[in-house]
Structures are given as structure tokens and as C-alpha cells.
Design a protein around this motif. Structure first.
Motif, PDB file in Angstrom:
ATOM      1  N   LYS A   1       0.854  -1.194   0.000  1.00 44.75           N
ATOM      2  CA  LYS A   1       0.000   0.000   0.000  1.00 44.75           C
ATOM      3  C   LYS A   1       0.887   1.240   0.000  1.00 44.75           C
ATOM      4  CE  LYS A   1      -3.935  -2.222   2.229  1.00 44.75           C
ATOM      5  NZ  LYS A   1      -4.731  -2.234   0.980  1.00 44.75           N
TER       6      LYS A   1
ATOM      7  N   GLU B   1      -2.184   0.985  -4.457  1.00 39.87           N
ATOM      8  CA  GLU B   1      -1.560  -0.234  -3.981  1.00 39.87           C
ATOM      9  C   GLU B   1      -1.035  -1.000  -5.177  1.00 39.87           C
ATOM     10  OE1 GLU B   1      -4.876  -1.894  -1.878  1.00 39.87           O
ATOM     11  OE2 GLU B   1      -5.603  -2.975  -3.645  1.00 39.87           O
TER      12      GLU B   1
ATOM     13  N   LYS C   1      -5.928   0.918  -7.923  1.00 40.66           N
ATOM     14  CA  LYS C   1      -6.647   1.800  -7.013  1.00 40.66           C
ATOM     15  C   LYS C   1      -8.120   1.455  -7.117  1.00 40.66           C
ATOM     16  CE  LYS C   1      -7.121   6.613  -5.565  1.00 40.66           C
ATOM     17  NZ  LYS C   1      -6.754   8.016  -5.821  1.00 40.66           N
TER      18      LYS C   1
END
Lengths: 114, 116
Positions: free
Chosen positions: B58, B64, B78
């Protein structure tokens, strides 16, 4: 903390002229990088310093490009003489120096060679 | 030869929809993988990195990325895109070759367009 500083932000020169770029890395960062980013491409590493010493300059066109990092802090990148194909953004980055450390980039200098 | 590829020059997504920006790599040895974002006339900003451990990393701004060793990929994701996410995204890989200090390779970049 202050980021990586670069100057100038923009530069326009005629071919065969000389130009120099300056970079001030983040305080305490041992490693300093200069990248060339041509429009539409990813950054290409030109030279990497570890403190005062050069650890990689394999992609630096040494017949016209030079770089130095005095006292292990600020660095200058010079082009002499410039060619049309040197038009690009020149990015400076710094990191603490470990293998997994993040590189932090300055805003870059956009060079236009006419 | 070591390399990193971003197969899509451009990705278009509607605001609120999930987004994925793809990255694959080819290295010998263990890769350290990074994602950066570049806004117009700005330098590259760090988003996230994978060094070791959990394959799902993350990062900043809700992004991420998932490291997949078998597929040699490190796709950026995302869950819900914002118009302000529109920018140029770069994947990068660092390797530790035998005789050099280290090498850092960037992909060619993917332009993300998020439409309202």
C-alpha cells in the motif's frame, strides 16, 4: 524536510553552446543521480554518485557530458557542446544510499536545443 | 538483460471505477520494485515500493500494487479512480548485478486518463 532542488527550471540554447545544471540533494543523502528524460520516454540514468565518487556513468556521453559532485553534496551536470538530440528534461534524484532506499526527484530542468 | 515493461501507453478509466496500470519485469536475482507518478512539468513522485514480505503493498493517495513473482508483474491499482489521478505513471526496478553498484531501470510510462 526540503526536497531535491534543481536550477534552472528551463533553459533554451543554440546547438554547439554549453549549458550547466545544478542540483542540491536532500540533506544527508549519500547517493545522487542524474537522469535524462526525453519526451515520451522513461528516465534514463546518466550518472550516479556515492558521496564524492562515481559508481556508474556507463550511459553518460562522455565526449560532451560531464558531471561532478564536490564535497559529496551539490552536483553540476554540464553539456559541451550541445546537440539537438540533447533536448530533454534533466532530472536529479537523491537517496540515502542503501539498495532498497527510495529515490526522491527534483522538479527537473527542461532543456531545449535549437 | 534487465528490463521493465509497461505494455500500455495509455489507460482510460471513468472516475469512481477501479484502475490498473500494468508493469512486468525481467531481471536476474531478486527485484526491488517501485512506482512513481509524474504530473506535467514536475519531477517524479514516489508512490510505493516492494522490497520483501507481503505481496500487496500500500502506498500514497490510496494506491496499492501487487507483486506476483510467478508472473513477474507488479501492477498498480486503485479501487476508485479520481480525476486528479490523471498523470504519467512509471514502474521501476532495481537489481544488484554482480559487478556494478546497482542499476535502476524505468519503464516507458503509462498515461492515465480519468474522465469525470
Amino acid at each position: 524536510e526540503a526536497g531535491v532542488a534543481q536550477s534552472p527550471r528551463y533553459k533554451i540554447i543554440e546547438k554547439r553552446q554549453s549549458v550547466a545544471f545544478w542540483c542540491n540533494p536532500i540533506s544527508g543523502h549519500a547517493t545522487l543521480y542524474w537522469y535524462q528524460q526525453i519526451l515520451g520516454q522513461g528516465p534514463k540514468l546518466l550518472i550516479q554518485f556515492q558521496n564524492n565518487g562515481v559508481v556508474d556513468d556507463s550511459q553518460l556521453p562522455k565526449d560532451r557530458f560531464s558531471a561532478e559532485r564536490l564535497k559529496g553534496v551539490d552536483s553540476t551536470l554540464k553539456i559541451q557542446p550541445a546537440k539537438l538530440e540533447d533536448s530533454a528534461v534533466y532530472l536529479c534524484a537523491s537517496s540515502l544510499g542503501g539498495y532498497t532506499d527510495t529515490q526522491y526527484f527534483g522538479p527537473g530542468t527542461r532543456l531545449t536545443v535549437l | 538483460a534487465q528490463s521493465v515493461a509497461q505494455p500500455e501507453d495509455q489507460v482510460n478509466v471513468a472516475e469512481g471505477n477501479p484502475l490498473t496500470v500494468k508493469c512486468t519485469y525481467s531481471v536476474s536475482g531478486n527485484p526491488y520494485l517501485f512506482w512513481y507518478v509524474q504530473y506535467p512539468n514536475r519531477g517524479l513522485q514516489f508512490l510505493l515500493k516492494y522490497i520483501t514480505g507481503d505481496n500487496l503493498v500500500k502506498g500514497s493517495y490510496g494506491f496499492e500494487a501487487e507483486f506476483n513473482k510467478s508472473q513477474t508483474s507488479f501492477h498498480l491499482k486503485k479501487p476508485s479512480a479520481l480525476v486528479s489521478d490523471s498523470a504519467l505513471y512509471f514502474c521501476a526496478v532495481r537489481v544488484l548485478p554482480l559487478y556494478n553498484f546497482n542499476k535502476f531501470y524505468f519503464g516507458s510510462g503509462t498515461k492515465l486518463n480519468v474522465k469525470p
